[in-house]
Design a protein around this motif. Structure first.
Motif, PDB file in Angstrom:
ATOM      1  N   PHE A 722       0.940  -1.518   0.201  1.00  0.00           N
ATOM      2  CA  PHE A 722      -0.147  -0.340   0.027  1.00  0.00           C
ATOM      3  C   PHE A 722       1.440   1.543  -0.315  1.00  0.00           C
ATOM      4  N   LEU A 723       0.324   1.982  -0.829  1.00  0.00           N
ATOM      5  CA  LEU A 723       1.225   3.086  -0.938  1.00  0.00           C
ATOM      6  C   LEU A 723       0.746   4.661  -1.286  1.00  0.00           C
ATOM      7  N   HIS A 724       0.649   5.979  -0.016  1.00  0.00           N
ATOM      8  CA  HIS A 724      -0.106   6.635  -0.029  1.00  0.00           C
ATOM      9  C   HIS A 724       1.102   8.228  -0.742  1.00  0.00           C
ATOM     10  N   ASP A 725       0.745   9.247  -0.931  1.00  0.00           N
ATOM     11  CA  ASP A 725       1.360  10.447  -2.001  1.00  0.00           C
ATOM     12  C   ASP A 725       1.295  11.685  -1.381  1.00  0.00           C
ATOM     13  N   SER A 726       1.029  11.438   0.471  1.00  0.00           N
ATOM     14  CA  SER A 726       0.847  12.478   1.664  1.00  0.00           C
ATOM     15  C   SER A 726       2.251  13.291   1.720  1.00  0.00           C
ATOM     16  N   SER A 727       2.548  14.480   1.743  1.00  0.00           N
ATOM     17  CA  SER A 727       3.673  15.035   1.773  1.00  0.00           C
ATOM     18  C   SER A 727       3.657  16.575   2.098  1.00  0.00           C
ATOM     19  N   GLY A 728       4.294  17.417   2.189  1.00  0.00           N
ATOM     20  CA  GLY A 728       4.756  18.854   2.402  1.00  0.00           C
ATOM     21  C   GLY A 728       3.622  19.264   3.585  1.00  0.00           C
ATOM     22  N   GLU A 729       3.479  20.020   3.356  1.00  0.00           N
ATOM     23  CA  GLU A 729       2.496  20.644   5.321  1.00  0.00           C
ATOM     24  C   GLU A 729       1.310  20.869   5.890  1.00  0.00           C
ATOM     25  N   GLU A 730       0.726  20.687   6.534  1.00  0.00           N
ATOM     26  CA  GLU A 730      -0.794  20.168   7.616  1.00  0.00           C
ATOM     27  C   GLU A 730      -1.096  18.835   6.851  1.00  0.00           C
ATOM     28  N   GLN A 731      -0.694  18.106   7.108  1.00  0.00           N
ATOM     29  CA  GLN A 731      -0.441  16.789   6.496  1.00  0.00           C
ATOM     30  C   GLN A 731      -1.804  15.940   7.385  1.00  0.00           C
ATOM     31  N   GLN A 732      -2.743  16.565   7.487  1.00  0.00           N
ATOM     32  CA  GLN A 732      -3.983  15.983   8.260  1.00  0.00           C
ATOM     33  C   GLN A 732      -5.322  15.816   7.801  1.00  0.00           C
ATOM     34  N   THR A 733      -6.080  15.284   8.393  1.00  0.00           N
ATOM     35  CA  THR A 733      -7.515  14.986   8.072  1.00  0.00           C
ATOM     36  C   THR A 733      -9.048  16.489   7.887  1.00  0.00           C
ATOM     37  N   ASP A 734      -9.284  16.739   7.201  1.00  0.00           N
ATOM     38  CA  ASP A 734     -10.557  17.173   7.637  1.00  0.00           C
ATOM     39  C   ASP A 734     -11.877  16.986   8.694  1.00  0.00           C
ATOM     40  N   GLY A 735     -11.748  16.393   9.310  1.00  0.00           N
ATOM     41  CA  GLY A 735     -12.684  16.028  10.009  1.00  0.00           C
ATOM     42  C   GLY A 735     -13.088  15.634  10.934  1.00  0.00           C
ATOM     43  N   ALA A 736     -13.917  15.609  11.621  1.00  0.00           N
ATOM     44  CA  ALA A 736     -14.368  16.379  12.916  1.00  0.00           C
ATOM     45  C   ALA A 736     -13.020  15.323  14.641  1.00  0.00           C
ATOM     46  N   ARG A 737     -13.092  13.952  13.406  1.00  0.00           N
ATOM     47  CA  ARG A 737     -11.897  13.235  14.802  1.00  0.00           C
ATOM     48  C   ARG A 737     -10.487  13.141  13.943  1.00  0.00           C
TER      49      ARG A 737
END
Length: 962
Positions: A722-737
């Motif tokens: 499994f691979l993802h391409d998250s990088s840079g700044e503010e790497q977080q989800t935009d939900g309530a949790r």
């Protein structure tokens, strides 16, 4: 009068006197009421309608103003707009203030609308479907409007009926039969059932229980519709379809309905409820009631017992027809309307639990869906639809003659001439020939669907009495001889197997119906077994299946009712214990045996996608467990199709693997969608910012091994990264949790693995192996794609680069997939020392062979022994890693066969060597597939495939050791 006389001369002589008299009476009535004469240009239309219907002629003579208003208002020429008929009913009842006035208004309105509907039908101005729809709309509107008025009057007397929470209650009227199916005909009874949601009492000064309130209301409604007065009647009402029939209460609560159908509902009541529809009162509550009763009508499993139940019901009808001499009854007689309805409704009862699209009320819509799903041949459906239209027009025009409820063909010359003319025929003989042709076809189709299949031997003669053998009523010697005569190779072994089955707990615990079905099935099963190789061994394989389905005897009915399914079961069981074991674990797969055309032709990728979406569409979006089960059933069904085609020789080896790979890819893609949706619902989307640009990070599934190499086999694990391409700044989800993105993707990967490998009543989907990820078990479950690239460049072992040879993206974000392909090409093209590379590859292979190869000299492990599949795979991997730098084409493909073709095209392998490895690989893989289907170890003995084994071993020595 002269113009009308000319029209009369064009009609049969027997009809002219009555028509002339009616015309004279009509003209006199118009003169008395000072109405204009009927238009000359429409005299022929009037004569044709009146000739076909004494009822219409008499109504027009009695109320000429009504006909004038229908003509001048355009109602004879144009269909009503939606809701227009209900508006007319409401207008007619606007000023009624008593039950007597209500009855008069309804009856006069009914006569007007019946004349309008009959005129448009008999005058050729409306098709049959529109006529039936108009008649249904008229009944719906009359019942609902009358009920609304009567409810107001009853409330004025006793107060509003309320439940224990104070909620107002309304009566629910269910329309059954043709009314429910929107197929009402002239002069038909309307079959009604009354219900109310909850017990309680009214809130007036003269309070009564809800039960009493709705009983009185129901009685008043029946009187308003059914009572015969000087104005006639509105509709005859039949309440006998309610729970307990005439002996049951006229109205009951929803809870009483549920209890009745759960505990005492009979098969014919399932048939009746197919067409049930809420037509008046609290429509929404009525639809909720029907939804509650749906499991009684539509069973979750394939209910082939419906054939048996409907066959018995039809036999009872046929006996009644014979007793009363009703052979010319177009509804109940041979080849009549009821037989067409039974054909459609049998399939609804059987498949409706699993195919909600079959839960429709009208028979034409049912037939259409049966053609689309290939349950019935398309040409048969078209012919049945034509026959239904002809029979329904005949039935309507019989009833329209005198507004009488009859389904019998007329016996006197006058009535026959009327009917023939109304149906567009010059005489009775030609009409009767056409009618009989339709009835013969319907009877033939009914027989094809409902007749009990005959058990015959291969020679076509009646079978030996194997029923006596199965029942244990024959002596041992006679039983053995009978089995031997039926084709069993080891008759004593087969007899012992039958005795074990007969004495098993499952059989001894069977209910009477199940025992009867098993007793009917077994002689046919034994006959079918006698036609395959090694029938005694095949019977042994089938015993666990028979014990499993003995507890759910509907599957016994399926096999008894479908000789095709029984033959397919025996064929597959003879060839593969693996398939037999799957059928035993999941008997729902027996449904696939019903259609050999689909069974032996696995669908392509587009068809797989459509089928999976169709199956999932039947599951509630929030029912996660059912979604998991559906994914597993999809896999089981489609792997069974591939295996059946494989056994039959319909698919070559490479295509078998292609299909198994396509199935896995479709399931991975859909499982990822479910996992993504679930994880996003909990935590929001994974967002990140790169160079000031915000985006959603992506996720991709990379397949290694057999899936990556498009060489998936039966029961293969899935090697995934499994691979993802998250990088840079503010790497977080935009939900309530909120989660950081690495944690989000870790949870996504875990959720995906759970969807694929969680045990359910339908088993697991796939075993998943993620150990090929960077750093193996010690590494992150989901790696960043650039971190993956760095790992491959700096830390990966040679064997990990070998694994990369057979890796490719199969699901998820396309950009990550493209990035992976570029990384793979880069890594495969790295400069390498050929001698050092060969040593490392050889040592890894020798270690595998010593750990997993066979230990006996007379055995050969198809994959692990010298000259086996792994040797060929390692040769290819070595050559690709050694030469991809100078020959980039080598890195294009991930499957061995096309990689060998590339090695041949570049001259790295000679054509003779490439052909040798290709042929050996295909033969060894084919033999491995067969071993899987037979549930045998991947081991062969003696000289089997010796030429290919030795050729591959020799090439290994030359390329990897010398």
């Amino acid at each position: 009068m002269n113009a009308f006389a000319e029209v009369l001369d064009t009609l049969p002589a027997v009809l002219r006197p009555a028509l002339a008299a009616s015309w004279q009476d009509y003209c006199d009535a118009c003169a008395r009421e000072e109405l204009p004469a009927w238009p000359v240009e429409r005299l022929h239309e009037l004569a044709m309608v009146w000739a076909a219907s004494e009822f219409v002629a008499a109504a027009c003579v009695r109320r000429p103003a009504m006909l004038h208003e229908l003509l001048t208002g355009g109602d004879l020429d144009h269909a009503y707009a939606p809701g227009q008929l209900r508006q007319r009913v409401d207008a007619a009842l606007l000023d009624v203030s008593s039950e007597d006035a209500l009855g008069v208004a309804l009856r006069r309105l009914r006569q007007r609308e019946m004349v309008r509907i009959a005129w448009r039908d008999l005058g050729g101005l409306a098709p049959t479907a529109a006529t039936l729809g108009d008649l249904t709309d008229l009944a719906d509107a009359c019942v609902d409007a009358a009920l609304g008025q009567l409810h107001v009057w009853e409330v004025a007397r006793h107060g509003e009926p309320r439940d224990e929470h104070g909620q107002a209650q309304r009566l629910v009227v269910l329309g059954m039969g043709k009314l429910g199916g929107r197929e009402l005909n002239y002069s038909s009874d309307i079959d009604l059932i009354f219900a109310f949601p909850e017990h309680g009492e009214t809130d007036g000064r003269r309070s009564v229980s809800n039960q009493e309130f709705f009983l009185r209301l129901g009685q008043r409604l029946i009187r308003a519709l059914d009572a015969l007065t000087a104005e006639g009647f509105v509709f005859r009402v039949d309440m006998r379809l309610r729970p307990f029939g005439d002996s049951g209460p006229l109205v009951a609560s929803f809870g009483a309905f549920e209890t009745y159908y759960q505990t005492q509902g009979r098969e014919w009541e399932r048939y009746a409820l197919i067409k049930a529809r809420a037509i008046a009162g609290d429509i929404a509550a009525g639809e909720q009631l029907l939804a509650t009763l749906a499991p009684f009508v539509y069973r979750r499993y394939l209910d082939f017992g419906a054939f048996e139940a409907l066959r018995k019901l039809k036999a009872m009808i046929a006996a009644e027809v014979e007793r009363k001499g009703m052979q010319d009854n177009v509804k109940l007689g041979r080849g009549g309307i009821r037989e067409i309805e039974f054909i459609g409704q049998a399939f609804q009862l059987i498949y409706g639990g699993r195919e909600p699209e079959l839960r429709v009320r009208g028979i034409l819509a049912v037939l259409e869906r049966l053609a689309l799903t290939r349950r019935l041949p398309e040409d048969a459906v078209v012919h049945l639809q034509y026959a239904y239209d002809f029979l329904r027009r005949t039935e309507n025009r019989i009833q329209a003659q005198r507004d009488q409820q009859t389904h019998a063909l007329p016996a006197d010359e006058l009535a026959r001439t009327r009917l023939a003319l109304a149906m567009g025929f010059a005489d009775w003989g030609r009409f009767r020939d056409t009618l009989d042709g339709h009835r013969d076809y319907v009877a033939g189709q009914f027989h094809a669907v409902f007749s009990e299949p005959e058990a015959v031997t291969a020679a076509g003669e009646e079978v030996v009495d194997l029923g006596t053998v199965w029942a244990g009523q024959a002596g041992e010697l006679a039983a053995v001889e009978a089995l031997r005569g039926a084709g069993f190779d080891d008759a004593p072994q087969a007899l012992a197997a039958l005795e074990r089955l007969r004495g098993s707990f499952s059989c001894r615990a069977m209910r009477e119906q199940g025992r009867e079905r098993l007793d009917r099935l077994m002689p046919r099963l034994l006959t079918a077994l006698g036609k395959v190789e090694q029938p005694s061994r095949t019977l042994d394989r089938l015993l666990p299946l028979l014990e499993a389905i003995a507890r759910r005897s509907v599957y016994l009915a399926l096999l008894f009712e479908s000789p095709v399914a029984l033959d397919q079961l025996v064929t597959l069981a003879s060839a593969s214990p693996r398939i037999t074991e799957q059928l035993t674990r999941f008997p729902v797969l027996l449904d696939e045996l019903l259609n050999p055309a689909a069974l032996y032709a696995p669908p392509n990728a587009a068809a797989l996608r459509a089928e999976l979406e169709r199956m999932l569409s039947r599951v509630a979006a929030d029912d996660f467990e059912s979604q998991l089960i559906t994914l597993r059933q999809f896999k089981q069904i489609n792997v069974l199709r591939v295996a059946a085609a494989d056994i039959s020789g319909a698919l070559p080896l490479m295509v078998v693997s292609d299909h198994l790979t396509m199935i896995a890819e479709r399931l991975l893609a859909r499982a990822l969608e479910l996992a993504w949706a679930d994880t996003v619902a909990r935590h929001g989307h994974p967002r990140c910012r790169v160079d000031g640009v915000e985006r959603t990070a992506g996720f991709a599934i990379i397949a290694y091994g057999k899936l990556g190499g498009i060489e998936l086999g039966y029961g293969s694990d899935l090697d995934l990264v499994f691979l993802h391409d998250s990088s840079g700044e503010e790497q977080q989800t935009d939900g309530a949790r909120v989660l950081d993105n690495p944690s989000f993707f870790a949870r996504l990967g875990q959720r995906l693995i759970h969807i694929l490998s969680a045990p359910t009543p339908a088993g697991i989907l796939y075993e998943v192996d993620t150990r090929l990820r960077p750093s193996g078990r010690a590494g992150m479950l989901v790696a960043n794609v650039e971190a993956f690239a760095d790992y491959q460049r700096r830390d990966a072992w040679t064997w990990e680069h070998q694994a990369l040879v057979r890796a490719r993206p199969v699901a998820g974000d396309a950009a990550i997939g493209a990035r992976f392909i570029a990384i793979r090409q880069e890594i495969l093209a790295r400069p390498r020392d050929p001698l050092e590379l060969r040593r490392e590859v050889r040592e890894m292979r020798e270690r595998m062979r010593s750990e997993h190869g066979s230990r006996r000299a007379d055995e050969f492990h198809l994959k692990q022994d010298r000259g086996g599949m792994a040797d060929i795979e390692f040769i290819v991997q070595y050559l690709l890693l050694a030469h991809s730098r100078e020959e980039p084409i080598l890195a294009r493909f991930t499957d061995n066969v096309r990689q060998l073709a590339a090695l041949e095209a570049t001259g790295i392998l000679s054509s003779s060597d490439a052909n040798l490895l290709r042929d050996a690989y295909r033969r060894l893989r084919r033999r491995s597939h067969i071993a899987k289907l037979r549930d045998e170890p991947s081991v062969i003995h003696g000289d089997e495939l010796k030429e290919y084994r030795e050729g591959a071993a020799a090439l290994w020595r030359r390329l990897m050791e010398d």
